[in-house]
Scaffold this motif. Sequence first.
Motif, short mmCIF file in Angstrom:
data_model
loop_
_atom_site.label_atom_id
_atom_site.label_comp_id
_atom_site.label_asym_id
_atom_site.label_seq_id
_atom_site.Cartn_x
_atom_site.Cartn_y
_atom_site.Cartn_z
N LEU A 81 0.83 -1.22 0.00
CA LEU A 81 0.00 0.00 0.00
C LEU A 81 0.86 1.26 0.00
CD1 LEU A 81 -3.01 -0.92 2.30
CD2 LEU A 81 -3.06 -0.37 -0.14
N THR A 82 1.97 1.21 0.74
CA THR A 82 2.89 2.36 0.74
C THR A 82 3.42 2.59 -0.67
OG1 THR A 82 3.53 1.86 2.99
CG2 THR A 82 5.02 3.30 1.75
N LEU A 83 3.74 1.49 -1.34
CA LEU A 83 4.31 1.58 -2.68
C LEU A 83 3.29 2.14 -3.68
CD1 LEU A 83 7.11 0.65 -3.69
CD2 LEU A 83 5.99 -1.40 -4.57
N ILE A 84 2.05 1.69 -3.57
CA ILE A 84 1.00 2.12 -4.51
C ILE A 84 0.52 3.52 -4.15
CG2 ILE A 84 -1.37 1.65 -5.26
CD1 ILE A 84 -0.70 -1.35 -4.88
N GLY A 85 0.49 3.82 -2.86
CA GLY A 85 0.03 5.15 -2.43
C GLY A 85 -1.46 5.14 -2.16
N THR A 86 -1.86 5.63 -1.01
CA THR A 86 -3.29 5.60 -0.66
C THR A 86 -3.89 7.00 -0.60
OG1 THR A 86 -2.61 5.48 1.64
CG2 THR A 86 -3.29 3.42 0.61
N ASP A 87 -3.07 8.03 -0.78
CA ASP A 87 -3.67 9.37 -0.60
C ASP A 87 -3.83 10.17 -1.89
OD1 ASP A 87 -0.99 9.60 -0.76
OD2 ASP A 87 -0.68 10.49 1.24
N ALA A 88 -3.58 9.54 -3.04
CA ALA A 88 -3.76 10.27 -4.30
C ALA A 88 -5.25 10.47 -4.57
CB ALA A 88 -3.14 9.48 -5.44
N ASP A 89 -5.57 11.53 -5.31
CA ASP A 89 -6.95 11.76 -5.72
C ASP A 89 -7.22 10.91 -6.96
OD1 ASP A 89 -9.39 12.62 -6.55
OD2 ASP A 89 -8.76 14.67 -7.05
N ARG A 90 -8.00 9.86 -6.78
CA ARG A 90 -8.24 8.94 -7.90
C ARG A 90 -9.61 9.12 -8.53
NH1 ARG A 90 -3.91 5.20 -7.72
NH2 ARG A 90 -2.89 5.28 -5.71
#
Length: 305
Positions: A81-90
């Motif tokens: 999850l850190t690698l993919i990122g959880t805080d981007a606006d998707r």
Amino acid sequence: LVRLRARLSRSQNSLGKGLLTLLSREHLDEDTWEEIEDTLLTADVGVAPTQELVDRLRERVKVLGTRTPEGLRELLREELLTLIGTDADRSVHTGNGLGKDGQEIPGVVMVVGVNGTGKTTTTGKLARVLVADGKSVVLGAADTFRAAAADQLQTWGERVGARTVRGPEGGDPASIAFDAVKEGIAETADVVLIDTAGRLHTKTGLMDELGKVKRVVEKHGPVGEVLLVLDATTGQNGLVQARVFAEVVDITGVVLTKLDGTAKGGIIVAVQRELGVPVKLVGLGEGADDLAPFEPEAFVDALIG
Ligand code: GDP
């Protein structure tokens, strides 16, 4: 959504299972860490992100001394999850823009990418999602390069209840895009989706064309979103394509198609790194309902089962 998740996990969880099996070995020696690296590289995660993930996992396994299957699973989950990122606006920005005279105009979404990646299909599926959401949609068939593209888009439009604006075969894509937005304004539509052509062999031609489409549309008002469609099965080739497109137009989000046909979901990490923009949608099949928002948590859960 449940069906989509099931499909996602079918295609992806060999990667996650493989990683967990390796991590669960009694002795985490150099060879095992190398195998973990190979597994990530094979899944198209990319060299730098693979190295980062492995370094972090090694460090944390060492510091925490985690050896239980649940503990390792949680560790892997967190690091992926850190690698993919959880805080981007998707979210796909389909909100109304303001036209030249300050009046509201439809949200404009350009869909770009190499032919065959699933651009037209994605445009149709996205239209369906928006219409189901109560929005009125106009489609612009600005892919005048592929003969059947306009027909294909119009068929989608008829199916989902969206008008398609098209021009003569071989017509000027920018003028079709302009007309589509004009039509959207006249109809007070909520969203205009513009399907574009993606021939890569003449980069200058592509550059001229896509840049021109965007500039001409901007005579009406802003383009809210430029979605790059990438075929997940093309691996590193897809990344090369992504780079070329990013040079010619500002990409705001990525749609990764055909994720149902590959276990190489690592391309999500690689392409976000490459472009610095988030994966917003994923294509999980050819059907009308096979487009889903990309949710990192759901993806990682599907990955590690
Ligand atoms: P375009 O040339 O980029 O507009 O590509 P199309 O939209 O015509 O799609 C090319 C092919 O890929 C078609 O056969 C589509 O049905 C198929 N396709 C598109 N998206 C997906 C997907 O998410 N999964 C699968 N399995 N096939 C897809």
